[in-house]
Design an enzyme around this catalytic site. Structure first.
Site, short mmCIF file in Angstrom:
data_model
loop_
_atom_site.label_atom_id
_atom_site.label_comp_id
_atom_site.label_asym_id
_atom_site.label_seq_id
_atom_site.Cartn_x
_atom_site.Cartn_y
_atom_site.Cartn_z
CG HIS A 147 20.76 -43.05 3.90
ND1 HIS A 147 20.66 -42.19 5.02
CD2 HIS A 147 19.93 -44.08 4.00
CE1 HIS A 147 20.22 -42.86 6.02
NE2 HIS A 147 19.64 -43.74 5.47
CG HIS B 176 22.00 -47.19 7.99
ND1 HIS B 176 21.13 -48.37 8.44
CD2 HIS B 176 21.17 -46.39 7.28
CE1 HIS B 176 19.82 -47.70 8.41
NE2 HIS B 176 19.94 -46.67 7.59
CD GLU C 29 20.38 -44.46 10.47
OE1 GLU C 29 20.54 -43.55 9.49
OE2 GLU C 29 19.36 -45.25 10.72
#
Ligand code: GLA
Length: 346
Positions: free
Chosen positions: A105, A179, A311
């Site tokens: 991420h 997210h 996501e």
């Protein structure tokens, strides 16, 4: 309608705000720290309004989180193996924040941990928030100075439209997502294993023990990954390895046009969520790492499977797989991505 209130100050003195967009019976609260969807209120089939996303009640837990509740993710959502990639013959190393081995991420200094600049807007009387960020050349090890805009638009029909736009001055891997963890029974509603999920995804990416794709892209048919007809999340979750689903599902039609690929229904509250995206894939994650150890909003402790994430994104570790869709953003291009989460009732 939009309201704004202070939501804490970061350790380097930046003020953070929480904006609340209100449209009809729906309410979306967005924090400028991480351009984060902190709360989303929606009615159930009996008209009772509840918060249906997981999150924290103050800034502090967001600063140290590894859950990424509701956060905007960039530059590269999901994993990059060993944090390494090569573009046009040049090798790059980015932060390895996932078990010290892989990059996850965008790293600990990724877009989720920045204070974004926010401005409200309106489209056809519906409230929106535009968040912008500048990410310098070399940020977290990534090449190129990048300018990013993420906007949320809330409509009174229950649609939350998230748009991303970005440009760079050097080629860079680029993959943004949101997210959010949803629990259609209400964010204090326990596990989501009874939620019925339908995904128009005919393939998925098998992963190794560190959740890095092996490079194969396999048909879901005859596997626990087959959600092409609706089934409860919990039906086959015990057979997918690990603690549950944490896999990239490939949209049956990978063209970059907005299309609906997911429908989720909570049989008890009657709330439904449909999702549309322009991206070729979605990480379906069932909150496997939640363990009730942290205080969520209102003191709620989120246990394993307390929420599910859809996501929307490029494929994980995309920079290291030639057979995956091209996820390198180049200076002559504009990154554009739209995802719409639409709430309704049965
Ligand atoms: C993603 C990953 C998961 C986990 C969460 C954050 O969904 O795929 O493995 O890291 O983010 O906790």
């Amino acid at each position: 309608m939009v309201s704004k209130r202070p939501f804490g100050t970061t350790s380097n003195g930046e003020d953070v705000y929480l904006y609340t967009l209100i449209a009809g019976q729906y309410r979306a609260a967005i924090s400028t720290f991480g351009a984060t969807l902190q709360a989303f209120h929606a009615p159930d089939a009996n008209g009772s309004v509840n918060d249906v996303v997981l999150g924290y009640g103050s800034l502090e837990p967001y600063v140290r989180t590894t859950t990424y509740f509701g956060m905007t993710i960039g530059r590269f959502a999901n994993r990059i193996a060993k944090g390494r990639f090569t573009i046009d013959g040049v090798d790059y190393q980015v932060e390895t924040n996932d078990g010290g081995v892989n990059s996850l991420h965008g790293g600990r200094t990724g877009f989720s941990f920045r204070v974004w600049h926010a401005e409200t807007f309106e489209v056809g009387g519906m409230p929106g928030l535009m968040l912008t960020l500048h990410s310098p050349d070399g940020d977290g090890g990534f090449p190129g100075a990048v300018t990013v805009a993420t906007s949320y638009l809330l409509k009174d029909n229950g649609e939350l439209v998230i748009d991303y736009e970005a440009s760079t001055d050097k080629p860079t891997p680029f993959n943004m997502t949101n997210h959010s963890y949803f629990n259609l029974a209400g964010a204090a509603g326990g596990a989501v294993l009874d939620h019925e999920v339908c995904l128009a995804c005919d393939r998925y990416l098998p992963v190794d023990a560190a959740l890095i794709p092996t490079g194969e892209c396999l048909p879901v048919v005859g596997t626990p990954f087959d959600f092409t007809t609706a089934k409860p999340i919990g039906r086959d979750i015990g057979t997918v390895g690990g603690k549950g689903y944490d896999h990239c599902f490939v949209l049956a039609d990978e063209r970059p046009i907005l299309k609906e690929f997911a429908r989720v229904e909570d049989p008890v509250s009657g709330r439904t969520l449909t999702v549309k995206t322009t991206k070729p894939a979605v990480q379906f994650y069932t909150g496997n790492f939640l363990d009730g150890s942290e205080d969520g909003k209102g003191g709620v402790r989120y246990g394993r499977h307390a929420g599910f994430c859809l996501e929307t994104q490029f494929f994980p570790d995309g920079p290291n797989h030639r057979n995956f869709p091209d996820c390198i953003l180049r200076p002559d291009q504009t990154y554009r991505h739209t995802t719409i989460y639409a709430f309704s009732t049965r």
